[in-house]
Scaffold this motif. Structure first.
Motif, short mmCIF file in Angstrom:
data_model
loop_
_atom_site.label_atom_id
_atom_site.label_comp_id
_atom_site.label_asym_id
_atom_site.label_seq_id
_atom_site.Cartn_x
_atom_site.Cartn_y
_atom_site.Cartn_z
N VAL A 98 0.64 -1.12 0.07
CA VAL A 98 0.04 -0.13 -0.13
C VAL A 98 0.99 1.21 -0.08
O VAL A 98 0.60 2.37 -0.76
N ILE A 99 1.91 1.18 0.57
CA ILE A 99 3.21 2.20 0.69
C ILE A 99 3.39 2.61 -0.73
O ILE A 99 3.65 3.47 -1.16
N LEU A 100 3.81 1.42 -1.35
CA LEU A 100 4.25 1.51 -2.86
C LEU A 100 3.18 1.95 -3.80
O LEU A 100 3.73 2.83 -4.68
N MET A 101 2.00 1.69 -3.62
CA MET A 101 0.81 2.18 -4.12
C MET A 101 0.67 3.61 -4.13
O MET A 101 0.32 4.38 -5.10
N THR A 102 0.85 4.13 -2.86
CA THR A 102 0.77 5.59 -2.65
C THR A 102 1.84 6.09 -3.20
O THR A 102 1.60 7.41 -3.81
#
Length: 149
Positions: A98-102
């Motif tokens: 999710v951090i990478l998606m953000t």
């Protein structure tokens, strides 16, 4: 607070899923707009202005609010008692994804500003390749949450 979150868990989970769907739609579509903007439209004409408007509205009206609501409802799920077992690997894998998606979301926002400034240097091929990034992350997230490895 834990009891309240447990009581509203089905609502929180439903709103989280709907937010993710809207966010993913934007993460898939914006790079595709960049491909066409780069390969077909060019810059400094009416169609360039139209594409910039579409890209801005997609990012500001759909992607940003859905990213924020995804995070909000996701954090509420994390705080709900009994939902996350932190001794397992899956919540850590999902969190990193999710951090990478953000990060990818923010990267797309930066590329939109390149189009606004007329300084885009990336090719349509590069945008096509980058369009695969959220797909890979989506697969990792779904498999980690459903399979709970």
């Amino acid at each position: 607070m834990g009891e309240f979150l447990a009581d509203i868990y089905p609502w929180t989970k439903s709103l989280h899923i709907m937010s993710v769907i809207a966010w993913m739609a934007g993460l898939f579509y914006l790079p595709r707009l960049f491909v066409y903007h780069t390969e077909v439209v060019g810059s400094g004409n009416e169609t360039d202005d139209l594409f910039q408007t579409m890209e801005r509205r997609l990012l500001k009206a759909i992607m940003n609010p859905s990213m924020i609501s995804t995070w909000l409802f996701g954090l509420l799920l994390v705080l709900t008692p009994g939902i996350v077992d932190w001794s397992m690997i899956w919540p850590w894998v999902k969190g990193l994804s999710v951090i990478l998606m953000t990060w990818f979301h923010m990267w797309l926002g930066g590329r939109r500003m390149d189009f606004v400034a007329g300084t885009n240097t990336l090719t349509g091929r590069r945008y096509r390749l980058m369009n695969e990034f959220p797909t890979v992350l989506m697969l990792v997230i779904v498999f980690s949450v459903v399979l709970k490895f």
